[in-house]
Motif scaffolding. Structure first.
Motif, PDB file in Angstrom:
ATOM      1  N   ILE A  53     -27.622  46.553 -15.150  1.00 45.12           N
ATOM      2  CA  ILE A  53     -28.148  45.257 -15.580  1.00 45.12           C
ATOM      3  C   ILE A  53     -29.605  45.383 -15.984  1.00 45.12           C
ATOM      4  O   ILE A  53     -30.004  44.911 -17.058  1.00 45.12           O
ATOM      5  CB  ILE A  53     -27.939  44.201 -14.476  1.00 45.12           C
ATOM      6  N   ARG A  54     -30.427  46.050 -15.169  1.00 42.33           N
ATOM      7  CA  ARG A  54     -31.850  46.065 -15.492  1.00 42.33           C
ATOM      8  C   ARG A  54     -32.121  46.851 -16.765  1.00 42.33           C
ATOM      9  O   ARG A  54     -33.141  46.608 -17.418  1.00 42.33           O
ATOM     10  CB  ARG A  54     -32.677  46.603 -14.317  1.00 42.33           C
ATOM     11  N   GLY A  55     -31.232  47.763 -17.136  1.00 40.02           N
ATOM     12  CA  GLY A  55     -31.433  48.509 -18.374  1.00 40.02           C
ATOM     13  C   GLY A  55     -30.897  47.804 -19.605  1.00 40.02           C
ATOM     14  O   GLY A  55     -31.087  48.273 -20.726  1.00 40.02           O
ATOM     15  N   SER A  56     -30.209  46.692 -19.424  1.00 40.61           N
ATOM     16  CA  SER A  56     -29.559  46.008 -20.547  1.00 40.61           C
ATOM     17  C   SER A  56     -29.985  44.558 -20.719  1.00 40.61           C
ATOM     18  O   SER A  56     -29.725  43.964 -21.759  1.00 40.61           O
ATOM     19  CB  SER A  56     -28.034  45.976 -20.357  1.00 40.61           C
ATOM     20  N   HIS A  57     -30.573  43.999 -19.700  1.00 42.19           N
ATOM     21  CA  HIS A  57     -30.691  42.536 -19.653  1.00 42.19           C
ATOM     22  C   HIS A  57     -31.408  41.970 -20.868  1.00 42.19           C
ATOM     23  O   HIS A  57     -31.009  40.923 -21.385  1.00 42.19           O
ATOM     24  CB  HIS A  57     -31.377  42.076 -18.365  1.00 42.19           C
ATOM     25  N   ASP A  58     -32.423  42.659 -21.336  1.00 42.84           N
ATOM     26  CA  ASP A  58     -33.222  42.090 -22.417  1.00 42.84           C
ATOM     27  C   ASP A  58     -32.399  41.972 -23.696  1.00 42.84           C
ATOM     28  O   ASP A  58     -32.338  40.895 -24.304  1.00 42.84           O
ATOM     29  CB  ASP A  58     -34.507  42.885 -22.628  1.00 42.84           C
ATOM     30  N   TYR A  59     -31.740  43.042 -24.086  1.00 42.05           N
ATOM     31  CA  TYR A  59     -31.065  42.940 -25.377  1.00 42.05           C
ATOM     32  C   TYR A  59     -29.761  42.167 -25.316  1.00 42.05           C
ATOM     33  O   TYR A  59     -29.357  41.562 -26.314  1.00 42.05           O
ATOM     34  CB  TYR A  59     -30.893  44.308 -26.046  1.00 42.05           C
ATOM     35  N   VAL A  60     -29.097  42.137 -24.151  1.00 41.47           N
ATOM     36  CA  VAL A  60     -27.886  41.308 -24.112  1.00 41.47           C
ATOM     37  C   VAL A  60     -28.249  39.827 -24.115  1.00 41.47           C
ATOM     38  O   VAL A  60     -27.550  38.992 -24.702  1.00 41.47           O
ATOM     39  CB  VAL A  60     -26.927  41.651 -22.944  1.00 41.47           C
ATOM     40  N   ARG A  61     -29.367  39.503 -23.469  1.00 42.10           N
ATOM     41  CA  ARG A  61     -29.825  38.109 -23.522  1.00 42.10           C
ATOM     42  C   ARG A  61     -30.219  37.729 -24.942  1.00 42.10           C
ATOM     43  O   ARG A  61     -29.919  36.634 -25.426  1.00 42.10           O
ATOM     44  CB  ARG A  61     -31.007  37.898 -22.575  1.00 42.10           C
ATOM     45  N   GLN A  62     -30.902  38.650 -25.612  1.00 40.46           N
ATOM     46  CA  GLN A  62     -31.273  38.372 -27.001  1.00 40.46           C
ATOM     47  C   GLN A  62     -30.041  38.106 -27.846  1.00 40.46           C
ATOM     48  O   GLN A  62     -30.054  37.248 -28.736  1.00 40.46           O
ATOM     49  CB  GLN A  62     -31.977  39.567 -27.614  1.00 40.46           C
ATOM     50  N   ALA A  63     -28.998  38.893 -27.606  1.00 36.39           N
ATOM     51  CA  ALA A  63     -27.777  38.704 -28.384  1.00 36.39           C
ATOM     52  C   ALA A  63     -27.218  37.307 -28.153  1.00 36.39           C
ATOM     53  O   ALA A  63     -26.809  36.624 -29.091  1.00 36.39           O
ATOM     54  CB  ALA A  63     -26.753  39.773 -28.011  1.00 36.39           C
ATOM     55  N   THR A  81     -19.682  41.404 -14.698  1.00 34.85           N
ATOM     56  CA  THR A  81     -19.850  39.955 -14.576  1.00 34.85           C
ATOM     57  C   THR A  81     -21.303  39.557 -14.779  1.00 34.85           C
ATOM     58  O   THR A  81     -21.606  38.565 -15.443  1.00 34.85           O
ATOM     59  CB  THR A  81     -19.323  39.484 -13.213  1.00 34.85           C
ATOM     60  N   GLY A  82     -22.224  40.328 -14.220  1.00 33.68           N
ATOM     61  CA  GLY A  82     -23.646  40.013 -14.352  1.00 33.68           C
ATOM     62  C   GLY A  82     -24.101  40.030 -15.798  1.00 33.68           C
ATOM     63  O   GLY A  82     -24.844  39.148 -16.246  1.00 33.68           O
ATOM     64  N   LEU A  83     -23.671  41.041 -16.546  1.00 34.53           N
ATOM     65  CA  LEU A  83     -24.061  41.106 -17.955  1.00 34.53           C
ATOM     66  C   LEU A  83     -23.476  39.925 -18.722  1.00 34.53           C
ATOM     67  O   LEU A  83     -24.145  39.326 -19.575  1.00 34.53           O
ATOM     68  CB  LEU A  83     -23.593  42.426 -18.568  1.00 34.53           C
ATOM     69  N   ALA A  84     -22.228  39.576 -18.411  1.00 30.99           N
ATOM     70  CA  ALA A  84     -21.618  38.431 -19.084  1.00 30.99           C
ATOM     71  C   ALA A  84     -22.368  37.144 -18.753  1.00 30.99           C
ATOM     72  O   ALA A  84     -22.540  36.278 -19.617  1.00 30.99           O
ATOM     73  CB  ALA A  84     -20.150  38.321 -18.689  1.00 30.99           C
ATOM     74  N   GLN A  85     -22.826  37.012 -17.513  1.00 30.15           N
ATOM     75  CA  GLN A  85     -23.604  35.826 -17.142  1.00 30.15           C
ATOM     76  C   GLN A  85     -24.886  35.735 -17.958  1.00 30.15           C
ATOM     77  O   GLN A  85     -25.295  34.645 -18.387  1.00 30.15           O
ATOM     78  CB  GLN A  85     -23.945  35.852 -15.647  1.00 30.15           C
ATOM     79  N   LEU A  86     -25.533  36.873 -18.178  1.00 28.78           N
ATOM     80  CA  LEU A  86     -26.783  36.859 -18.934  1.00 28.78           C
ATOM     81  C   LEU A  86     -26.546  36.448 -20.383  1.00 28.78           C
ATOM     82  O   LEU A  86     -27.328  35.687 -20.962  1.00 28.78           O
ATOM     83  CB  LEU A  86     -27.446  38.239 -18.862  1.00 28.78           C
ATOM     84  N   VAL A  87     -25.467  36.950 -20.969  1.00 25.38           N
ATOM     85  CA  VAL A  87     -25.146  36.568 -22.339  1.00 25.38           C
ATOM     86  C   VAL A  87     -24.803  35.085 -22.406  1.00 25.38           C
ATOM     87  O   VAL A  87     -25.301  34.344 -23.255  1.00 25.38           O
ATOM     88  CB  VAL A  87     -23.974  37.419 -22.876  1.00 25.38           C
ATOM     89  N   ALA A  88     -23.948  34.665 -21.473  1.00 29.61           N
ATOM     90  CA  ALA A  88     -23.501  33.267 -21.475  1.00 29.61           C
ATOM     91  C   ALA A  88     -24.651  32.302 -21.234  1.00 29.61           C
ATOM     92  O   ALA A  88     -24.654  31.184 -21.758  1.00 29.61           O
ATOM     93  CB  ALA A  88     -22.417  33.077 -20.415  1.00 29.61           C
TER      94      ALA A  88
END
Lengths: 739, 157
Positions: free
Chosen positions: A132-142, A87-94
């Motif tokens: 989350i902390r290992g992914s947040h940057d590139y998922v947000r970029q996406a 859910t957290g990763l999806a929130q960052l993308v959204a």
């Protein structure tokens, strides 16, 4: 039976498809946001991808699909095992995409598909509280790139400038001409656009989706029984396999009497899986279990057949004395200072093996043929799992796929891939037949990958002002890395042994300033197989250091909180969480009659944590009444899930410290079910208050860090209540009623 | 051939009599919502309702299930008034991994059916299911919420 494959693995119809790499540079933000520059592959699919409307849904970057009905499917590469990362990763993308959150769904990435697209979804391994902390940057970029592409597509249709268009919850508007459209309407056109060379990420202070206490995306099917876990999977023609491996790790399977059970109902076969394991194949779980329980088996238990907990304790205790080359933290010359000291405060502590004991025992379903191997399994490490599967299947990796399933708890157990290799070895004996390997709870308990057994000798002196002058913390015991990943061992031994105790580390450094400090490790490895258990070595490191600091406070005649504070001038973030729990718990003000408090702080997995525990002890019975906790993970994506994880971490850690512990008898683990391996239940649960206090500027973990502070806070409270220092865990082994 | 009355329907299963009800439900009737967690009635993941009472189905041989018993599993709870429990679980986002929750929900549902106005102590001692993710605080809150909603529904009638 058809294998389910993600067809994005077969994308690249057009020339500019999966092999092209897009590069992104992040511009510095005026509001003081990120200024990072790095490249990442954002390969773009041309063709349709999975989804409910395959003919019409399109990728806009590899990370999300947009459907004509405006639903947004976010692809999740990390493992979801209850910790809320999905859910957290999806929130960052959204957040960056600026879609309508109510339209967001998810899809799990498969490792073979990731490999086929040059790892466009990057790391899939989930552990170390890095999801989350290992992914947040590139998922947000996406998300940001996709938004830019969708806006560009609309702008092109309108022949206007993209910068004159605004986005609001999936609607794109051009105010000047009063035109608007939606993501779903322009997704096809967006899919054909190049990925932007630079994106600007939002400053977290502007977040409206990320940072919010939104409900999880993955709940509904958990509440009505429709979610299919690994243990639940049913495929046509499937057989069930129940294995039993030698209960003494390292022992061997000598023989078994297949004929004794072959005629029992539903039994299809009894097979040797490997040199230590037998398995019954049957139509149904109970048919297999009935036969397995009745199967005569001869083991060669091997050289450790007579090892018991006392022998292991003696082996580990040997490491408390003498020298060791493995040093984690050295300031000044602690040994010399202690040598010459008039008064040395000394204590020995010990913590036992622990089992992960996830509610869902291990399982994996495999269909193997000479051409292909498909595995459906819960795993925390999908790419490692795929490599393990290919090796065990003796097939090219491109002929294999792991279909990750949602996980019924893991806590680190499914970082190992042993059970996957085993399942493949079983299925190879039934080519073409789907075989669901299921472990009984007993097998899961016996064949764990245990939290390591250790002891600790702490010695310290105080100076004339009542501060710690010198301290030697000698950890003796088992190294996880030496078993799990021997290549990662260094000249200084196992790098994970000193979690939270290092002088300077973004993952976790020691909270106190001690002029003469020596923290070292004497490795002693028993035969019981270790693994990474939630919190890993921060668990016992925090117990040892935070309980001993409490002993030093007592020796100095000082309040435990004030004593700590005096040593934390250079650790403002450690101190901030400690201060927060002390304030909230009313430390320093009298507690209610019969209620006693203990305090602890620890830094681990990048986050600063602290806790105050309130307990009562009546007639030797401990009740943990309340825990006030604080965590600073830098940024918070979903505060209500952080709160849930913090409370959950206390259940996990306190279960182990108070009721748990695995002992060894005749070489094997003695606690084979929940009747002997104690865990917390609702009755034991204290009230938990969580202060989530992100200070910004860094990204720390959430799933693990707070597990470290519950046990020492409780143990320190027990001392306050009884005057007893409990130094050997689990606490249930100590009679608190005795003087 | 065993006949069972499950979720309002009569179902037949061809199985050995000593097979626990849990495995008949899961493998003969394809109702996999009820979970296996321990097999020794310690964890409660296998909880179903038999004539309204919570039952740990992993240690109940199917041959011992009276033919007239009405069994309700997690899959059938939604058709009953006790779906308030599932709704409360959703509202408070109780579940983490979710594996224990079918059994937890069934235990909570049986509790509030029997004790419509449970105290915190009633709930703490009445629900002994194991959750390794540690969702206990929200289990307590959601059970209270569900009981409150159920009482409100009853009051209207």
């Amino acid at each position: 039976m058809s294998a389910v494959l993600d067809d994005s693995g077969t994308s690249a119809g057009a020339g500019n498809g999966s092999s092209r790499r897009g590069f992104l540079k992040l511009a510095g933000l005026a509001a003081g946001g990120l200024a990072l520059e790095f490249s990442l592959p954002l390969a773009q699919a041309q063709g349709p991808a999975t989804g409910t409307s395959p003919e019409a849904s399109v990728e806009v970057t590899a990370w999300l699909l947009i459907h004509p009905d405006e639903s947004v499917v976010v692809r999740i590469a990390r493992a979801e095992m209850g910790q809320g990362t999905l859910t957290g990763l999806a929130q960052l993308v959204a957040e960056e995409l600026e879609c309508d959150w109510s339209r967001v769904r998810f899809e799990l990435v498969k490792p073979g598909a990731n490999r086929a697209r040059n790892r466009v979804w990057r790391d899939m391994g989930t552990g170390g509280s890095r999801g989350i902390r290992g992914s947040h940057d590139y998922v947000r970029q996406a998300g940001a790139a996709a938004r830019a592409m969708l806006v560009q597509a609309a702008a092109q249709q309108w022949s206007v400038s993209a910068s004159d268009c605004a986005v609001d919850r999936g609607t794109i508007r051009h105010a000047a001409s009063k035109r608007q459209t939606t993501f779903g309407a322009v997704a096809q056109a967006a899919n054909r656009l190049p990925i932007p060379e630079s994106v600007v990420l939002k400053d977290p202070s502007l977040w409206r989706i990320a940072g919010q206490p939104l409900k999880r995306l993955d709940t509904a099917d958990k509440l009505n029984g429709s979610l299919v876990y690994g243990m639940d999977l049913r495929l046509p023609g499937m057989l069930v396999a129940l294995p039993k491996a030698c209960p003494v790790h390292g022992g061997k399977l000598v023989s078994f009497d297949k004929a004794a059970v072959a005629k029992m109902p539903g039994v299809r076969d009894v097979i040797r899986v490997d040199d230590a394991t037998v398995a019954v194949l049957a139509d149904r779980f109970w048919q297999a279990k009935r036969a397995l329980d009745a199967l005569p088996v001869v083991w060669d238990h091997g050289p450790n057949a007579k090892v018991d907990s006392a022998a292991i304790a003696a082996m580990v205790a040997d490491g408390l004395k003498g020298d060791t080359p493995f040093v984690g933290n050295r300031q000044g010359d602690a040994k010399a200072q202690l040598q010459g000291a008039a008064r040395v405060i000394e204590a020995d502590y010990g913590t036992p093996f622990q089992n992960h004991a996830p509610m869902e025992p291990l399982s994996a379903t495999v269909q193997w043929t000479a051409q292909r191997c498909d595995v459906w399994a819960p795993t925390q490490v999908a790419e490692s799992a795929l490599a393990t599967v290919a090796e065990a299947a003796e097939l090219p990796i491109a002929a294999c796929e792991v279909h990750p399933m949602r996980i019924g708890g893991s806590f680190g157990r499914r970082l190992a891939t042993d059970y996957l290799a085993m399942a493949v070895r079983i299925a190879r004996q039934r080519p073409g037949v789907p075989v669901k390997m299921m472990w009984t709870r007993e097998e899961d308990m016996l064949q764990g990958r245990f939290h390591p057994v250790t002891q600790c000798r702490l010695r310290a002196t105080l100076d004339g002002q009542g501060r710690i002058a010198a301290m030697h913390m000698r950890i003796a015991g088992q190294s996880i890395t030496s078993y799990v990943n021997p290549k990662a061992m260094t000249a200084n031994g196992d790098p994970t042994v000193f979690q939270g105790l290092l002088a300077d580390s973004p993952e976790g450094h020691f909270g106190y300033e001690v002029p003469h400090l020596l923290i070292d490790h004497a490795m002693r490895n028993p035969h019981v197989r270790p693994g990474y258990w939630r919190g890993v070595n921060t668990n016992q490191n925090a117990i040892y250091s935070e309980c001993f600091i409490d002993e030093l406070a007592h020796a100095a005649g000082q309040d435990p909180f004030e004593f700590r504070k005096r040593h934390m001038a250079r650790r403002p973030k450690h101190l901030a969480v400690l201060q927060a729990v002390a304030d909230r718990a009313g430390w320093g003000k009298p507690a209610a009659e019969g209620v006693f408090r203990g305090i602890a702080q620890y830094m681990g997995f990048g986050s600063y944590t602290a806790a105050v525990a309130e307990v009562s002890v009546k007639d030797g019975q401990l009740r943990v009444l309340r825990i006030v906790a604080a965590t600073d993970p830098g940024h918070v994506v979903n505060p209500q899930q952080v709160e849930a994880q913090v409370a959950g971490s206390f259940v996990y850690g306190l279960s182990a410290a108070l009721f748990g512990g695995c002992t060894v008898k005749d070489g094997a683990i003695a606690e084979t079910n929940f009747d002997t391996y104690g865990v917390m239940r609702l009755y034991d649960m204290p009230a938990v208050e969580v202060i989530v206090m992100p200070s910004g500027g860094f990204w720390g973990g959430v799933g693990e860090p707070t597990i470290a502070v519950a046990a020492p806070a409780v143990l320190n409270a027990v001392f306050a209540a009884t005057g007893k220092r409990v130094r050997q865990l689990p606490l249930k082994d100590t009679d608190l009623a005795k003087a | 051939m065993t006949e069972l009355h499950v979720n309002g329907r009569t179902m037949r299963a061809d199985t050995e009599g000593d097979t626990p009800l849990l495995w008949v439900l899961r493998e003969e009737l394809q109702l996999t919502g009820t979970k296996y967690g321990c097999g020794v009635a310690q964890c409660g993941a296998c909880t179903v309702h038999m004539d309204g009472a919570a039952l740990r189905s992993c240690v109940m041989p199917v041959s011992a299930v009276p033919a007239t018993s009405k069994i309700v599993t997690i899959e059938g709870l939604g058709q009953t008034r006790l779906k308030v429990v599932q709704d409360a679980w959703a509202e408070l986002d109780v579940a983490q991994c979710g594996y224990c929750q079918p059994g937890m929900i069934m235990a909570a549902a049986a509790l509030i059916a029997q004790t419509p106005d449970p105290s915190d102590e009633d709930i703490r001692s009445g629900i002994t299911n194991i959750c390794r993710c540690g969702t206990y605080p929200r289990v307590l809150a959601a059970t209270k919420l569900a009981a409150q909603r159920l009482r409100a529904t009853g009051a209207k009638q």
